[in-house]
Design an enzyme around this catalytic site. Sequence first.
Site, short mmCIF file in Angstrom:
data_model
loop_
_atom_site.label_atom_id
_atom_site.label_comp_id
_atom_site.label_asym_id
_atom_site.label_seq_id
_atom_site.Cartn_x
_atom_site.Cartn_y
_atom_site.Cartn_z
CG HIS A 158 -1.90 -1.04 1.30
ND1 HIS A 158 -1.61 -2.31 1.73
CD2 HIS A 158 -3.21 -1.03 0.98
CE1 HIS A 158 -2.71 -3.06 1.66
NE2 HIS A 158 -3.70 -2.31 1.21
CG ASP B 35 26.33 2.17 -9.18
OD1 ASP B 35 26.69 1.57 -10.22
OD2 ASP B 35 26.12 3.39 -9.14
#
EC number: 4.6.1.17
Length: 159
Positions: A77, A126
Amino acid sequence: MVGRLTHVDEKGVKMVEIGHKDVVFRKAIAKGRIRLRPETIKLIREGKIEKGNVLATAQIAGILAVKKTPELIPLCHPIPLTGVDITFEFGEDYIEATCEVRAYYKTGVEMEALTGVTVALLTIWDMVKAVEKDEHGQYPYTRIEDVRVVEKIKTYSTQ
């Protein structure tokens, strides 16, 4: 409801109905680690990673990920969050990330905390991949591990 799947019924997959639930304070804390070579840890601490400030970038990425959780995990949600904190602790060959998420809502925020900590760790990877690669372009030491929810709180008002 332990052991019962709430996202699946005889008609298929669904988003769980939470309209009948009370709005209460929710908090979840998730942790995880990224294993890195000690030389990489030293470079991060000294601010010598070419791509920039590793931890600040990971914090921002983790916070953005928390906010985008319902877009990434289809049955979550959208939750009006009240706060997100992402912090880091160094070990000799790892960084442990912690993501704390808070909200006043009808459903918990543990998926948001898990998403935030995981994306923060992926962002660290990364940022440092150029120094973590071996001569064959592989990552023999680098790994993300032990991602888990360490605390989940639901507090009802005493008013």
